[in-house]
Design a protein around this motif. Structure first.
Motif, PDB file in Angstrom:
ATOM      1  N   LYS A 273       0.769  -1.187   0.012  1.00  0.00           N
ATOM      2  CA  LYS A 273       0.047   0.008   0.108  1.00  0.00           C
ATOM      3  C   LYS A 273       0.938   1.170   0.137  1.00  0.00           C
ATOM      4  CE  LYS A 273      -4.003  -1.949   2.195  1.00  0.00           C
ATOM      5  NZ  LYS A 273      -5.168  -1.763   2.856  1.00  0.00           N
ATOM      6  N   VAL A 274       0.692   2.044  -0.922  1.00  0.00           N
ATOM      7  CA  VAL A 274       1.330   3.224  -1.015  1.00  0.00           C
ATOM      8  C   VAL A 274       0.552   4.540  -1.321  1.00  0.00           C
ATOM      9  CG1 VAL A 274       3.344   2.301  -2.082  1.00  0.00           C
ATOM     10  CG2 VAL A 274       1.459   3.126  -3.623  1.00  0.00           C
ATOM     11  N   THR A 275       0.872   5.646  -1.342  1.00  0.00           N
ATOM     12  CA  THR A 275       0.356   6.941  -1.491  1.00  0.00           C
ATOM     13  C   THR A 275      -0.655   6.915  -2.836  1.00  0.00           C
ATOM     14  OG1 THR A 275       1.724   7.954  -0.282  1.00  0.00           O
ATOM     15  CG2 THR A 275       0.314   9.583  -1.447  1.00  0.00           C
ATOM     16  N   SER A 276      -1.911   7.236  -2.603  1.00  0.00           N
ATOM     17  CA  SER A 276      -2.733   7.091  -3.906  1.00  0.00           C
ATOM     18  C   SER A 276      -2.567   8.163  -4.596  1.00  0.00           C
ATOM     19  CB  SER A 276      -4.251   7.166  -3.358  1.00  0.00           C
ATOM     20  OG  SER A 276      -5.028   6.949  -4.418  1.00  0.00           O
ATOM     21  N   GLY A 277      -2.420   7.682  -6.045  1.00  0.00           N
ATOM     22  CA  GLY A 277      -2.390   8.946  -7.061  1.00  0.00           C
ATOM     23  C   GLY A 277      -0.803   9.353  -7.504  1.00  0.00           C
ATOM     24  N   LYS A 278       0.016   8.581  -6.478  1.00  0.00           N
ATOM     25  CA  LYS A 278       1.627   8.870  -6.927  1.00  0.00           C
ATOM     26  C   LYS A 278       2.106   7.637  -7.380  1.00  0.00           C
ATOM     27  CE  LYS A 278       2.084  12.611  -3.602  1.00  0.00           C
ATOM     28  NZ  LYS A 278       2.950  13.351  -2.698  1.00  0.00           N
ATOM     29  N   GLU A 279       2.788   8.031  -8.509  1.00  0.00           N
ATOM     30  CA  GLU A 279       3.796   6.658  -8.961  1.00  0.00           C
ATOM     31  C   GLU A 279       5.063   6.322  -8.207  1.00  0.00           C
ATOM     32  OE1 GLU A 279       6.011   5.653 -13.045  1.00  0.00           O
ATOM     33  OE2 GLU A 279       3.829   6.633 -13.182  1.00  0.00           O
ATOM     34  N   HIS A 280       5.004   5.101  -8.166  1.00  0.00           N
ATOM     35  CA  HIS A 280       6.051   4.576  -7.413  1.00  0.00           C
ATOM     36  C   HIS A 280       6.939   3.401  -8.113  1.00  0.00           C
ATOM     37  CE1 HIS A 280       3.872   6.383  -4.112  1.00  0.00           C
ATOM     38  NE2 HIS A 280       5.035   6.468  -3.461  1.00  0.00           N
ATOM     39  N   GLN A 281       8.373   3.353  -7.813  1.00  0.00           N
ATOM     40  CA  GLN A 281       8.809   1.975  -8.525  1.00  0.00           C
ATOM     41  C   GLN A 281       9.313   1.021  -7.343  1.00  0.00           C
ATOM     42  OE1 GLN A 281      11.757   2.540 -11.875  1.00  0.00           O
ATOM     43  NE2 GLN A 281      13.112   1.564 -10.523  1.00  0.00           N
ATOM     44  N   ILE A 282       8.826   0.262  -7.476  1.00  0.00           N
ATOM     45  CA  ILE A 282       9.168  -1.089  -6.408  1.00  0.00           C
ATOM     46  C   ILE A 282      10.101  -2.165  -7.015  1.00  0.00           C
ATOM     47  CG2 ILE A 282       8.263  -3.077  -5.161  1.00  0.00           C
ATOM     48  CD1 ILE A 282       5.703  -0.259  -6.713  1.00  0.00           C
ATOM     49  N   SER A 283      11.171  -2.352  -6.459  1.00  0.00           N
ATOM     50  CA  SER A 283      11.958  -3.318  -6.824  1.00  0.00           C
ATOM     51  C   SER A 283      12.376  -4.385  -5.623  1.00  0.00           C
ATOM     52  CB  SER A 283      13.369  -2.834  -7.244  1.00  0.00           C
ATOM     53  OG  SER A 283      14.026  -1.959  -5.890  1.00  0.00           O
ATOM     54  N   ILE A 284      12.572  -5.535  -6.216  1.00  0.00           N
ATOM     55  CA  ILE A 284      12.903  -6.469  -5.164  1.00  0.00           C
ATOM     56  C   ILE A 284      14.240  -7.123  -5.426  1.00  0.00           C
ATOM     57  CG2 ILE A 284      12.075  -9.166  -4.369  1.00  0.00           C
ATOM     58  CD1 ILE A 284       9.356  -8.042  -4.778  1.00  0.00           C
ATOM     59  N   SER A 285      15.179  -7.326  -4.522  1.00  0.00           N
ATOM     60  CA  SER A 285      16.546  -7.816  -4.675  1.00  0.00           C
ATOM     61  C   SER A 285      16.912  -8.770  -3.528  1.00  0.00           C
ATOM     62  CB  SER A 285      17.593  -6.479  -4.897  1.00  0.00           C
ATOM     63  OG  SER A 285      17.351  -5.817  -3.572  1.00  0.00           O
ATOM     64  N   ASP A 286      17.792  -9.381  -4.068  1.00  0.00           N
ATOM     65  CA  ASP A 286      18.618 -10.347  -2.824  1.00  0.00           C
ATOM     66  C   ASP A 286      19.261  -9.418  -1.856  1.00  0.00           C
ATOM     67  OD1 ASP A 286      20.929 -10.179  -4.258  1.00  0.00           O
ATOM     68  OD2 ASP A 286      20.817 -12.077  -5.231  1.00  0.00           O
ATOM     69  N   LEU A 287      20.144 -10.053  -1.119  1.00  0.00           N
ATOM     70  CA  LEU A 287      20.825  -9.432  -0.013  1.00  0.00           C
ATOM     71  C   LEU A 287      22.130  -8.919  -0.644  1.00  0.00           C
ATOM     72  CD1 LEU A 287      20.152 -11.353   3.317  1.00  0.00           C
ATOM     73  CD2 LEU A 287      19.206  -9.090   2.578  1.00  0.00           C
ATOM     74  N   ASN A 288      22.508  -9.558  -1.859  1.00  0.00           N
ATOM     75  CA  ASN A 288      23.701  -8.975  -2.571  1.00  0.00           C
ATOM     76  C   ASN A 288      23.251  -7.639  -3.286  1.00  0.00           C
ATOM     77  OD1 ASN A 288      25.653 -10.690  -1.420  1.00  0.00           O
ATOM     78  ND2 ASN A 288      24.672 -12.303  -2.904  1.00  0.00           N
ATOM     79  N   ARG A 289      22.037  -7.145  -3.496  1.00  0.00           N
ATOM     80  CA  ARG A 289      21.646  -6.189  -4.233  1.00  0.00           C
ATOM     81  C   ARG A 289      21.132  -6.575  -5.506  1.00  0.00           C
ATOM     82  NH1 ARG A 289      19.574  -2.014  -0.804  1.00  0.00           N
ATOM     83  NH2 ARG A 289      20.737  -1.758   0.888  1.00  0.00           N
ATOM     84  N   LYS A 290      21.451  -7.665  -5.890  1.00  0.00           N
ATOM     85  CA  LYS A 290      21.039  -8.026  -7.451  1.00  0.00           C
ATOM     86  C   LYS A 290      19.317  -7.956  -7.425  1.00  0.00           C
ATOM     87  CE  LYS A 290      20.934 -12.070 -10.433  1.00  0.00           C
ATOM     88  NZ  LYS A 290      20.902 -13.427 -10.651  1.00  0.00           N
ATOM     89  N   VAL A 291      19.250  -7.281  -8.477  1.00  0.00           N
ATOM     90  CA  VAL A 291      17.688  -6.780  -8.662  1.00  0.00           C
ATOM     91  C   VAL A 291      17.037  -8.116  -9.129  1.00  0.00           C
ATOM     92  CG1 VAL A 291      16.286  -5.330  -9.814  1.00  0.00           C
ATOM     93  CG2 VAL A 291      18.082  -4.283  -8.623  1.00  0.00           C
ATOM     94  N   ILE A 292      15.871  -8.492  -8.840  1.00  0.00           N
ATOM     95  CA  ILE A 292      15.226  -9.594  -9.364  1.00  0.00           C
ATOM     96  C   ILE A 292      14.021  -9.309 -10.029  1.00  0.00           C
ATOM     97  CG2 ILE A 292      13.738 -11.822  -8.612  1.00  0.00           C
ATOM     98  CD1 ILE A 292      15.784 -11.637  -5.903  1.00  0.00           C
ATOM     99  N   MET A 293      13.226  -8.146  -9.593  1.00  0.00           N
ATOM    100  CA  MET A 293      12.138  -7.674 -10.221  1.00  0.00           C
ATOM    101  C   MET A 293      11.776  -6.120  -9.827  1.00  0.00           C
ATOM    102  SD  MET A 293       8.203  -8.745  -8.986  1.00  0.00           S
ATOM    103  CE  MET A 293       8.075 -10.352  -9.867  1.00  0.00           C
ATOM    104  N   VAL A 294      11.350  -5.430 -11.217  1.00  0.00           N
ATOM    105  CA  VAL A 294      10.905  -4.312 -11.079  1.00  0.00           C
ATOM    106  C   VAL A 294       9.726  -3.909 -11.583  1.00  0.00           C
ATOM    107  CG1 VAL A 294      11.689  -1.920 -11.737  1.00  0.00           C
ATOM    108  CG2 VAL A 294      13.549  -3.481 -11.288  1.00  0.00           C
ATOM    109  N   LEU A 295       8.958  -3.117 -10.694  1.00  0.00           N
ATOM    110  CA  LEU A 295       7.659  -2.741 -11.091  1.00  0.00           C
ATOM    111  C   LEU A 295       7.048  -1.523 -10.699  1.00  0.00           C
ATOM    112  CD1 LEU A 295       6.162  -5.794  -8.640  1.00  0.00           C
ATOM    113  CD2 LEU A 295       5.972  -5.943 -10.874  1.00  0.00           C
ATOM    114  N   LYS A 296       6.131  -1.165 -11.313  1.00  0.00           N
ATOM    115  CA  LYS A 296       5.408   0.305 -11.203  1.00  0.00           C
ATOM    116  C   LYS A 296       4.120   0.186 -10.695  1.00  0.00           C
ATOM    117  CE  LYS A 296       8.736   3.261 -13.909  1.00  0.00           C
ATOM    118  NZ  LYS A 296       8.868   4.158 -15.026  1.00  0.00           N
ATOM    119  N   ASN A 297       3.680   1.013  -9.849  1.00  0.00           N
ATOM    120  CA  ASN A 297       2.253   0.994  -9.515  1.00  0.00           C
ATOM    121  C   ASN A 297       1.302   1.846 -10.331  1.00  0.00           C
ATOM    122  OD1 ASN A 297       3.023   3.572  -8.450  1.00  0.00           O
ATOM    123  ND2 ASN A 297       1.739   3.549  -6.839  1.00  0.00           N
TER     124      ASN A 297
END
Length: 75
Positions: free
Chosen positions: A14-38
């Motif tokens: 859940k994020v602030t309504s009406g605002k665009e956010h980029q969500i990224s999921i990474s492992d603990l080594n900071r390797k990005v696994i997935m990137v999404l936008k709301n």
């Protein structure tokens, strides 16, 4: 905010309504696994069933803010 933590398959964010956010999921080594936008939606459900059990980082970046939260994936 996001829930549940720890997760099994799906996490809801859940994020602030009406605002665009980029969500990224990474492992603990900071390797990005997935990137999404709301695309301005206030709630986003993310299927993480493909992840192995372990610890991951959830990064949420908006125009004027950014936060990183550690979450645990259970099998």
């Amino acid at each position: 905010t996001f829930f549940p933590n720890p997760i099994t398959d799906v996490v809801t964010l859940k994020v602030t309504s009406g605002k665009e956010h980029q969500i990224s999921i990474s492992d603990l080594n900071r390797k990005v696994i997935m990137v999404l936008k709301n695309n301005g939606a206030s709630e986003l459900t993310i299927d993480l069933s493909f992840l192995d059990a372990g610890c991951y980082l959830l990064n949420i970046a908006g125009y004027d803010s950014q936060s990183t939260v550690k979450h645990i994936k259970l099998q």
